[in-house]
Design a protein around this motif. Sequence first.
Motif, PDB file in Angstrom:
ATOM      1  N   LYS A  75      29.921  59.648  24.900  1.00 13.77           N
ATOM      2  CA  LYS A  75      30.022  61.023  25.394  1.00 13.77           C
ATOM      3  C   LYS A  75      28.923  61.916  24.827  1.00 13.77           C
ATOM      4  CE  LYS A  75      35.015  60.844  26.162  1.00 13.77           C
ATOM      5  NZ  LYS A  75      36.340  61.455  25.836  1.00 13.77           N
ATOM      6  N   ILE A  76      28.216  61.415  23.846  1.00 12.45           N
ATOM      7  CA  ILE A  76      27.106  62.177  23.251  1.00 12.45           C
ATOM      8  C   ILE A  76      25.815  61.688  23.889  1.00 12.45           C
ATOM      9  CG2 ILE A  76      25.922  62.799  21.117  1.00 12.45           C
ATOM     10  CD1 ILE A  76      28.502  62.201  19.618  1.00 12.45           C
ATOM     11  N   THR A  77      25.033  62.618  24.426  1.00 10.36           N
ATOM     12  CA  THR A  77      23.902  62.238  25.258  1.00 10.36           C
ATOM     13  C   THR A  77      22.563  62.651  24.660  1.00 10.36           C
ATOM     14  OG1 THR A  77      23.999  64.304  26.512  1.00 10.36           O
ATOM     15  CG2 THR A  77      25.299  62.453  27.349  1.00 10.36           C
ATOM     16  N   LEU A  78      21.548  61.886  25.022  1.00  7.38           N
ATOM     17  CA  LEU A  78      20.153  62.279  24.866  1.00  7.38           C
ATOM     18  C   LEU A  78      19.610  62.399  26.280  1.00  7.38           C
ATOM     19  CD1 LEU A  78      17.365  62.732  23.622  1.00  7.38           C
ATOM     20  CD2 LEU A  78      17.170  60.264  23.297  1.00  7.38           C
ATOM     21  N   GLU A  79      19.265  63.617  26.682  1.00  6.06           N
ATOM     22  CA  GLU A  79      18.926  63.879  28.075  1.00  6.06           C
ATOM     23  C   GLU A  79      17.581  64.574  28.173  1.00  6.06           C
ATOM     24  OE1 GLU A  79      21.077  65.787  32.052  1.00  6.06           O
ATOM     25  OE2 GLU A  79      21.747  66.381  30.047  1.00  6.06           O
ATOM     26  N   SER A  80      16.768  64.151  29.139  1.00  5.96           N
ATOM     27  CA  SER A  80      15.501  64.814  29.431  1.00  5.96           C
ATOM     28  C   SER A  80      15.582  65.411  30.829  1.00  5.96           C
ATOM     29  CB  SER A  80      14.336  63.829  29.334  1.00  5.96           C
ATOM     30  OG  SER A  80      14.482  62.794  30.282  1.00  5.96           O
ATOM     31  N   VAL A  81      15.199  66.687  30.947  1.00  8.89           N
ATOM     32  CA  VAL A  81      15.385  67.410  32.199  1.00  8.89           C
ATOM     33  C   VAL A  81      14.164  68.273  32.483  1.00  8.89           C
ATOM     34  CG1 VAL A  81      16.844  69.039  33.468  1.00  8.89           C
ATOM     35  CG2 VAL A  81      17.875  67.525  31.767  1.00  8.89           C
ATOM     36  N   LEU A  82      13.662  68.220  33.713  1.00  8.55           N
ATOM     37  CA  LEU A  82      12.627  69.159  34.138  1.00  8.55           C
ATOM     38  C   LEU A  82      13.290  70.442  34.626  1.00  8.55           C
ATOM     39  CD1 LEU A  82       9.996  67.007  36.073  1.00  8.55           C
ATOM     40  CD2 LEU A  82       9.898  67.840  33.728  1.00  8.55           C
ATOM     41  N   VAL A  83      12.748  71.569  34.189  1.00  8.45           N
ATOM     42  CA  VAL A  83      13.293  72.877  34.546  1.00  8.45           C
ATOM     43  C   VAL A  83      12.170  73.727  35.138  1.00  8.45           C
ATOM     44  CG1 VAL A  83      15.107  72.796  32.793  1.00  8.45           C
ATOM     45  CG2 VAL A  83      12.864  73.744  32.200  1.00  8.45           C
ATOM     46  N   PRO A  84      12.513  74.747  35.942  1.00 10.78           N
ATOM     47  CA  PRO A  84      11.457  75.569  36.560  1.00 10.78           C
ATOM     48  C   PRO A  84      10.702  76.446  35.593  1.00 10.78           C
ATOM     49  CG  PRO A  84      13.647  76.396  37.120  1.00 10.78           C
ATOM     50  CD  PRO A  84      13.861  75.077  36.448  1.00 10.78           C
ATOM     51  N   ASN A 102      23.104  70.126  19.788  1.00  9.03           N
ATOM     52  CA  ASN A 102      24.397  70.778  19.568  1.00  9.03           C
ATOM     53  C   ASN A 102      25.500  69.732  19.668  1.00  9.03           C
ATOM     54  OD1 ASN A 102      24.796  70.361  22.350  1.00  9.03           O
ATOM     55  ND2 ASN A 102      24.044  72.423  22.859  1.00  9.03           N
ATOM     56  N   LYS A 103      26.744  70.166  19.790  1.00 12.96           N
ATOM     57  CA  LYS A 103      27.868  69.232  19.738  1.00 12.96           C
ATOM     58  C   LYS A 103      27.885  68.260  20.918  1.00 12.96           C
ATOM     59  CE  LYS A 103      31.085  72.449  21.998  1.00 12.96           C
ATOM     60  NZ  LYS A 103      32.370  73.181  21.834  1.00 12.96           N
ATOM     61  N   SER A 104      27.213  68.635  22.015  1.00 19.28           N
ATOM     62  CA  SER A 104      27.192  67.755  23.183  1.00 19.28           C
ATOM     63  C   SER A 104      26.160  66.641  23.053  1.00 19.28           C
ATOM     64  CB  SER A 104      26.893  68.565  24.444  1.00 19.28           C
ATOM     65  OG  SER A 104      27.894  69.551  24.642  1.00 19.28           O
ATOM     66  N   GLY A 105      25.156  66.871  22.224  1.00 23.53           N
ATOM     67  CA  GLY A 105      24.114  65.874  22.059  1.00 23.53           C
ATOM     68  C   GLY A 105      22.739  66.499  21.938  1.00 23.53           C
ATOM     69  N   ILE A 106      21.757  65.836  22.515  1.00 22.07           N
ATOM     70  CA  ILE A 106      20.359  66.250  22.399  1.00 22.07           C
ATOM     71  C   ILE A 106      19.810  66.440  23.813  1.00 22.07           C
ATOM     72  CG2 ILE A 106      18.082  65.635  21.511  1.00 22.07           C
ATOM     73  CD1 ILE A 106      19.626  63.596  19.661  1.00 22.07           C
ATOM     74  N   ARG A 107      19.183  67.576  24.046  1.00 21.68           N
ATOM     75  CA  ARG A 107      18.650  67.878  25.371  1.00 21.68           C
ATOM     76  C   ARG A 107      17.196  68.331  25.229  1.00 21.68           C
ATOM     77  NH1 ARG A 107      20.611  69.474  30.584  1.00 21.68           N
ATOM     78  NH2 ARG A 107      19.319  71.075  31.608  1.00 21.68           N
ATOM     79  N   ILE A 108      16.315  67.687  25.981  1.00 17.15           N
ATOM     80  CA  ILE A 108      14.907  68.074  26.020  1.00 17.15           C
ATOM     81  C   ILE A 108      14.617  68.623  27.409  1.00 17.15           C
ATOM     82  CG2 ILE A 108      12.515  67.346  25.694  1.00 17.15           C
ATOM     83  CD1 ILE A 108      13.565  64.935  24.120  1.00 17.15           C
ATOM     84  N   GLU A 109      14.087  69.846  27.448  1.00 17.10           N
ATOM     85  CA  GLU A 109      13.727  70.480  28.708  1.00 17.10           C
ATOM     86  C   GLU A 109      12.228  70.751  28.721  1.00 17.10           C
ATOM     87  OE1 GLU A 109      15.950  74.064  28.852  1.00 17.10           O
ATOM     88  OE2 GLU A 109      17.888  73.085  29.163  1.00 17.10           O
ATOM     89  N   ALA A 110      11.628  70.638  29.900  1.00 17.67           N
ATOM     90  CA  ALA A 110      10.206  70.943  30.049  1.00 17.67           C
ATOM     91  C   ALA A 110       9.913  71.193  31.511  1.00 17.67           C
ATOM     92  CB  ALA A 110       9.343  69.800  29.524  1.00 17.67           C
ATOM     93  N   GLN A 111       8.770  71.822  31.768  1.00 14.10           N
ATOM     94  CA  GLN A 111       8.344  72.071  33.134  1.00 14.10           C
ATOM     95  C   GLN A 111       7.540  70.905  33.706  1.00 14.10           C
ATOM     96  OE1 GLN A 111       7.300  76.479  31.870  1.00 14.10           O
ATOM     97  NE2 GLN A 111       7.033  76.259  34.077  1.00 14.10           N
TER      98      GLN A 111
END
Length: 690
Positions: A75-84, A102-111
Motif C-alpha cells: 500500500k506504500i508507493t513510489l510513484e512518478s508522475v508528469l504534471v502540467p 509522506n505517510k502514503s509513500g514517495i511521489r516524484i512530480e515533474a513537467q
Amino acid sequence: MNYKYFRTLALGLSLCTLGLNASAGIQHLLPKPQIAKQQAGTLQFASLNVKGIYLQNEMRQTLRTYGITVDASSKITLESVLVPSLPKVSHNKNEAYRLVINKSGIRIEAQQPLGLYRGLQTLDQLLASQTKSGALDYCEIIDWPNFRIRGYMQDVGRTYIPLDELKRQIALLARYKVNVFHWHLTENQAWRLESKAFPQLNSAASMTRMAGKYYTLAEARELVEYCQRLRVTLIPELDMPGHSAAFERAMGFGMQTPEGKAALKVLLREACEAMEVPYIHIGTDEVTFTDPYFVPEMVAYVRSLGKKVISWNPGWEYKLGQIDMTHLWSYRGKAQLGIPAIDSRLHYINHYDLFADLVMLYHSRIYDRPQGNYGLAGTIAAVWNDRLISDPRSIMAQNNVYPAMLALAERSWIGGGEGYFDAPTAALDFSAKDSTRTAFIDFERRMLWHKQRFFRDEAFPYVQQSHAAWYISTVYDNGGDLSRSFAPEASYLADCRAERLAPPAEVGTGDYPYVQGTYGSGGYLRHVWGKTCYSLIAEPQPNSTAYATAWIHSEQAQQAGLLLETQNYSRSESDLAPPQGKWDYKESRVWLNGQELLPPRWTATHSQRDNEQELGNENATARPPMQVSLRKGWNRVLIKLPIDRFSRPEVRLNKWMFAFALTTLDGRDALPGLSYATPRIQTHPPKSID
C-alpha cells in the motif's frame, strides 16, 4: 582571552549548520535543493509498490541498490508522475521536480521525464543517508537547476584515459546532476578517435604521446549510449584548425588547405554517424587563420549533418546566427549578445591548488551572474593534461578533480555565489561575511559525507579545512636576498625554545604584525593568475617575505600526517621540480614548534623543462603525507614565504602560496580533535626593513 571559546568555535558552527537541516536525509543532499522542507513524521516501509509509466526500470534498480523489495501489493508507493506545472520553479523547467515523502509513500512530480530522473537522483541520496533501513523522514523538495549546462571536460587528446575509467568518472559525477561530459579528443600529441577512412591518424607513428592508443568508433558509440542512460550529454571535440600537429603528421597537409578541409568533412561525418549527440565542438582556439572561409565552411557542414556547433572564444569571431554556442576560455573570453555561452574562463582545474582554489570555486558566480539564461548556458570545468601524467588515478588526485567538481556541481545547480574569482567575498579571509563561511562549512560537511560513502576507493585528496585559521605576517622587503631572516622568524624560534607556544592575547601588536588573516588550510599571497584572482595580499610586491602563522590545539600528544606545499605545480606546465632539499625556488621554510620540516626527496631530477617528463611527487596530493609529532596543548606553525620575482625560468606559473593540513596518518581525513586559535586581531599597514 577565553581560548576555550576559540577552540570550540568551529564545532559550534558545524552543529549550528546541522541544526538548520535536522532531517537525517535532507542534511546530506548535494547539490543542495532550492527548496527543502522537513515535515513531522517518518515513512516506515518494508517494501514499495512502484507505480507510473516513467522510470520503471530506474526506480526498481534504485530500490534494489538499497535492499528494498518491490511489491505490487504494498500500500506504500513510489510513484512518478508528469504534471502540467510545478510551484515556484523559475528556471530550466525540463529538469525541475517535486519530491514528496509522506505517510502514503514517495511521489516524484515533474513537467518532463528528465525532471523525474533528477528527482529520483535526489531520492537515491536520501536512501543512501538512511540511518535505519526502510525509514525516510517526511519532506517536500521543490528543485531545479539555475544553469542548464553543468559540465566536466577531460583532455584525452593529450593523455589517453581508458574507456572504463571515463565511465566511472562520468557515473560518479552524474550522481550529482553533472549533465555534460566534454570529450576533447584531438590534440597536437594524438588524434584519439578512430577513422576508417584515414587509419594513419590512429597509427603509433602519428602520435607523440601514448602512441597507438585511441577510441574506436564502436567505443565512442558505447560511451555516448552510456552517457545517455545517465542523462549526460556528451560533447565530442575535434579541435580545428589549431592544435592539429597530429593531423598534419598523419595526413601530410594542414587543415586549412583544400585537402585538409575535404578530409575534415569525412572525419566529421564519421564522428556524427558514430555518435548520437546534439553538439560537435570544433575548437578554433590558439591558431592563425590563413583561410577566411575555413570556419564558416566547417560550421555549415556540421549543421548539414544535423548537429549544432560549439566553438572556443577567444577563437573565430562570430556574428549572430553563425554559431550555436561559444565556449569561453581564459580571462579574455566574452559572451556575445544573442549567442549562448559556456563559462570555462577560470574553471581550469589543472591550475587549482588543493584548498584555496576550491573555496573560491565554490563561492564564485558563473560568469559573475547569479543564474543562467538563454545567453548564459552554464559552465564546464576542464582538466588539461599538457604535462604527461599516465596514470588516470594520478590525474584525478593531482587535479583534485572530484572535490572541485562537487563544488561546481552545487554552484551551477543552485546559482548565486559571492562574486567572481577576483572578489574578496569569494574567499574565507577574516573580513568575509559570516554567511560566506557558514555556507562553505555546510557544503564541506556534505561533501565529506559523500566522500566517505561514494569515493572511498577513488582519488579524493581533499580533507576538512574550514576549522583552520592562519595569520599572514607583515610583508618585508628582502632586497632580493631570499635567505634573509627577520624579526618574526627569530622571535618565533626564541618563543619555541622557551616553549611559549600559546597564542598571544592579541595578534597585530608587538612581535605579531600581520597583513591578513584567513580561514582554511591554505592561501594565495599572489594567485597564479595574478590580479585576475583574489589574493590575501592586496598589492603583492616582488622582493618580499611573508609569514603564515597558526596556533593549533591538540587534545593529546600524537603522531599526525601532514599535507604541506609552498608551490603547487600546475598539471599543464613543464615546470621543474624544486631543488633537492628545498620546498621551492623561493627558499620557503616551515617550522612546527621550532623544529624545521624538511621536504621529501623529489623524484624528478631533470634539469630542462619538458612536458614529456612525467610529474612525480612535486604536489602534496601525489605523495604520502609527512609524519609529524604534535604536543598535547598548543602547537605553533610558522611558514616563511619569500619571493624575489613573479616569473622564473624554472617555473612558468609562480604560485606564491602555501598549504598546510594535519591529517590522519594515511592522509585520508583531517586529524580529529584539533582546533585553531582565532583571537582578536589588530591590523597594521605593511612595513619594510631598511
